[in-house]
Design a protein around this motif. Structure first.
Motif, PDB file in Angstrom:
ATOM      1  N   GLN A  26       0.809  -1.218   0.000  1.00 37.54           N
ATOM      2  CA  GLN A  26       0.000   0.000   0.000  1.00 37.54           C
ATOM      3  C   GLN A  26       0.845   1.273   0.000  1.00 37.54           C
ATOM      4  O   GLN A  26       0.568   2.218  -0.744  1.00 37.54           O
ATOM      5  N   ALA A  27       1.875   1.317   0.835  1.00 41.04           N
ATOM      6  CA  ALA A  27       2.698   2.535   0.940  1.00 41.04           C
ATOM      7  C   ALA A  27       3.423   2.865  -0.365  1.00 41.04           C
ATOM      8  O   ALA A  27       3.343   4.005  -0.846  1.00 41.04           O
ATOM      9  N   PRO A  28       4.141   1.913  -0.982  1.00 41.87           N
ATOM     10  CA  PRO A  28       4.814   2.268  -2.238  1.00 41.87           C
ATOM     11  C   PRO A  28       3.841   2.562  -3.374  1.00 41.87           C
ATOM     12  O   PRO A  28       4.159   3.381  -4.248  1.00 41.87           O
ATOM     13  N   THR A  29       2.687   1.927  -3.379  1.00 40.20           N
ATOM     14  CA  THR A  29       1.694   2.230  -4.414  1.00 40.20           C
ATOM     15  C   THR A  29       1.304   3.702  -4.344  1.00 40.20           C
ATOM     16  O   THR A  29       1.316   4.413  -5.365  1.00 40.20           O
ATOM     17  N   ARG A  33       2.315   6.706  -7.097  1.00 41.11           N
ATOM     18  CA  ARG A  33       1.251   7.480  -7.739  1.00 41.11           C
ATOM     19  C   ARG A  33       1.493   8.967  -7.565  1.00 41.11           C
ATOM     20  O   ARG A  33       1.290   9.755  -8.498  1.00 41.11           O
ATOM     21  N   ARG A  34       1.945   9.372  -6.367  1.00 35.61           N
ATOM     22  CA  ARG A  34       2.257  10.786  -6.140  1.00 35.61           C
ATOM     23  C   ARG A  34       3.430  11.226  -7.007  1.00 35.61           C
ATOM     24  O   ARG A  34       3.420  12.327  -7.583  1.00 35.61           O
ATOM     25  N   LEU A  35       4.441  10.378  -7.097  1.00 38.41           N
ATOM     26  CA  LEU A  35       5.609  10.722  -7.911  1.00 38.41           C
ATOM     27  C   LEU A  35       5.218  10.877  -9.378  1.00 38.41           C
ATOM     28  O   LEU A  35       5.637  11.837 -10.043  1.00 38.41           O
ATOM     29  N   LYS A  64      14.510   6.055  -5.425  1.00 41.31           N
ATOM     30  CA  LYS A  64      15.260   5.436  -4.327  1.00 41.31           C
ATOM     31  C   LYS A  64      14.646   5.787  -2.974  1.00 41.31           C
ATOM     32  O   LYS A  64      14.617   4.946  -2.063  1.00 41.31           O
ATOM     33  N   ALA A  65      14.163   7.023  -2.853  1.00 37.20           N
ATOM     34  CA  ALA A  65      13.567   7.452  -1.582  1.00 37.20           C
ATOM     35  C   ALA A  65      12.309   6.652  -1.254  1.00 37.20           C
ATOM     36  O   ALA A  65      11.932   6.535  -0.079  1.00 37.20           O
ATOM     37  N   ILE A  66      11.685   6.099  -2.264  1.00 33.48           N
ATOM     38  CA  ILE A  66      10.506   5.245  -2.046  1.00 33.48           C
ATOM     39  C   ILE A  66      10.944   3.809  -1.775  1.00 33.48           C
ATOM     40  O   ILE A  66      10.446   3.153  -0.858  1.00 33.48           O
ATOM     41  N   ILE A  68      13.980   2.412  -0.877  1.00 36.87           N
ATOM     42  CA  ILE A  68      14.865   2.052   0.238  1.00 36.87           C
ATOM     43  C   ILE A  68      14.084   1.717   1.512  1.00 36.87           C
ATOM     44  O   ILE A  68      14.260   0.629   2.082  1.00 36.87           O
ATOM     45  N   PRO A  69      13.210   2.603   2.012  1.00 32.58           N
ATOM     46  CA  PRO A  69      12.471   2.230   3.220  1.00 32.58           C
ATOM     47  C   PRO A  69      11.515   1.073   2.993  1.00 32.58           C
ATOM     48  O   PRO A  69      11.247   0.295   3.919  1.00 32.58           O
ATOM     49  N   HIS A  70      11.007   0.958   1.748  1.00 28.06           N
ATOM     50  CA  HIS A  70      10.092  -0.151   1.461  1.00 28.06           C
ATOM     51  C   HIS A  70      10.820  -1.490   1.544  1.00 28.06           C
ATOM     52  O   HIS A  70      10.346  -2.424   2.206  1.00 28.06           O
ATOM     53  N   TYR A  71      11.966  -1.592   0.888  1.00 32.97           N
ATOM     54  CA  TYR A  71      12.746  -2.834   0.943  1.00 32.97           C
ATOM     55  C   TYR A  71      13.146  -3.151   2.378  1.00 32.97           C
ATOM     56  O   TYR A  71      13.128  -4.312   2.809  1.00 32.97           O
ATOM     57  N   GLN A  72      13.531  -2.125   3.125  1.00 30.23           N
ATOM     58  CA  GLN A  72      13.931  -2.350   4.512  1.00 30.23           C
ATOM     59  C   GLN A  72      12.765  -2.886   5.341  1.00 30.23           C
ATOM     60  O   GLN A  72      12.929  -3.816   6.139  1.00 30.23           O
ATOM     61  N   LYS A  73      11.606  -2.313   5.141  1.00 32.40           N
ATOM     62  CA  LYS A  73      10.436  -2.743   5.907  1.00 32.40           C
ATOM     63  C   LYS A  73      10.039  -4.169   5.561  1.00 32.40           C
ATOM     64  O   LYS A  73       9.731  -4.980   6.444  1.00 32.40           O
TER      65      LYS A  73
END
Length: 301
Positions: A26-29, A33-35, A64-66, A68-73
């Motif tokens: 949900q978060a990266p989607t 979309r915003r990007l 990358k800003a999207i 990096i935290p997504h992969y980490q999570k």
């Protein structure tokens, strides 16, 4: 990553992992979309004034800003199951007994052995995240540029059919709308693909490190992985055929005539038709029989 062997336990774990992935998407989607909306606005602004298309490379840092935290999570959630299992299991569990033997022979506490294994997992996961994100950024950026160019080209082609050629501003506005519309589905796809890659990659790394740690001490075990689908009518035919396919942990699945280490893996040459929007799960099962064929000195050997 179920460590038990009953069918009911495997199905329960498969359903849990699928549900977890959907939540994580949900978060990266939303972020993509915003990007893409911002890219569409930038396209309209730049083309209106200068008559040219933005460079997709300018948005690599945003991607990358999207990611990096997504992969980490995702990797944090899907790597660590073995450690949790070991810490929560009784001392009679074969895997626990093997690790206790390693601890004794390497003059460490049991907890220290588990932590050392997890530390090695963490190092490899960080390397995996870096490599995966770099590859994803290149792919996403290349497609972004294609889509930006296409949006303008289609807008110009449509405008050329009119009696009066529209201005750059009018062409740009239409291109913006077309780009954002096409990108909405892409945001969903990117989120699914990256979540799948991160989750399945993390599981694969964890079990590989565990097996390496056992092998150093002379232990062998029958670790296998099973390809499992979500089981609904959206599953592609080739993946339905692969459902239930069982492989040793270090051997790839064969799906659609292609090799995949796990669902969503492209490192062995699997095509987009095998990966895009895949919701399958690789269930890793650690065998209950762990044998010892040599007597090395555990993790410090």
């Amino acid at each position: 990553m179920p460590l038990n062997n009953t069918l009911a336990e495997r199905e329960l774990e498969a359903n849990k992992q699928l549900a977890d992935k959907i939540k994580l998407e949900q978060a990266p989607t939303s972020a993509f979309r915003r990007l893409f909306k911002q890219m569409g606005r930038d396209l309209e602004s730049l083309y209106s004034v200068a008559g040219r298309v933005p460079s997709a490379n300018d948005y690599e840092d945003d991607i990358k800003a999207i990611l990096i935290p997504h992969y980490q999570k995702v990797t944090n959630q899907f790597a660590g199951t073995v450690s949790n299992f070991v810490n929560e299991s009784s001392s009679s569990e074969p895997l626990v007994e093997a690790l206790e033997t390693i601890a004794t022979e390497s003059d460490q506490d049991f907890a220290a052995v588990v932590l050392e294994i997890q530390a090695r997992v963490n190092i490899q996961v960080r390397e995996f995240i870096t490599d995966s994100i770099n590859a994803q950024v290149q792919q996403i950026t290349a497609t972004n540029q294609i889509q930006l160019n296409k949006a303008v080209a289609d807008s110009i082609a449509s405008a050329s059919e009119q009696a009066v050629m529209p201005s750059n501003a009018e062409i740009a506005k239409q291109a913006n709308q077309a780009f954002v519309k096409a990108s909405k589905a892409r945001a969903d796809t990117i989120a699914t693909v990256t979540t799948q890659a991160a989750a399945e990659g993390a599981k694969s790394i964890e079990i590989s490190v565990l097996n390496e740690s056992l092998a150093v001490a002379g232990f062998t075990q029958a670790t296998t992985k099973t390809w499992v689908t979500v089981g609904d009518d959206k599953v592609r035919v080739a993946h339905s055929v692969a459902n239930g396919q069982n492989r040793p942990i270090d051997e790839p699945f064969s799906v659609m005539g292609q090799l995949l280490k796990h669902p969503g893996d492209s490192s062995l040459g699997a095509t987009a038709a095998n990966i895009i929007n895949c919701r399958c799960v690789s269930l890793i099962v650690i065998g209950s029989s762990i044998a010892r064929n040599s007597f090395n000195i555990g993790l410090r050997g």
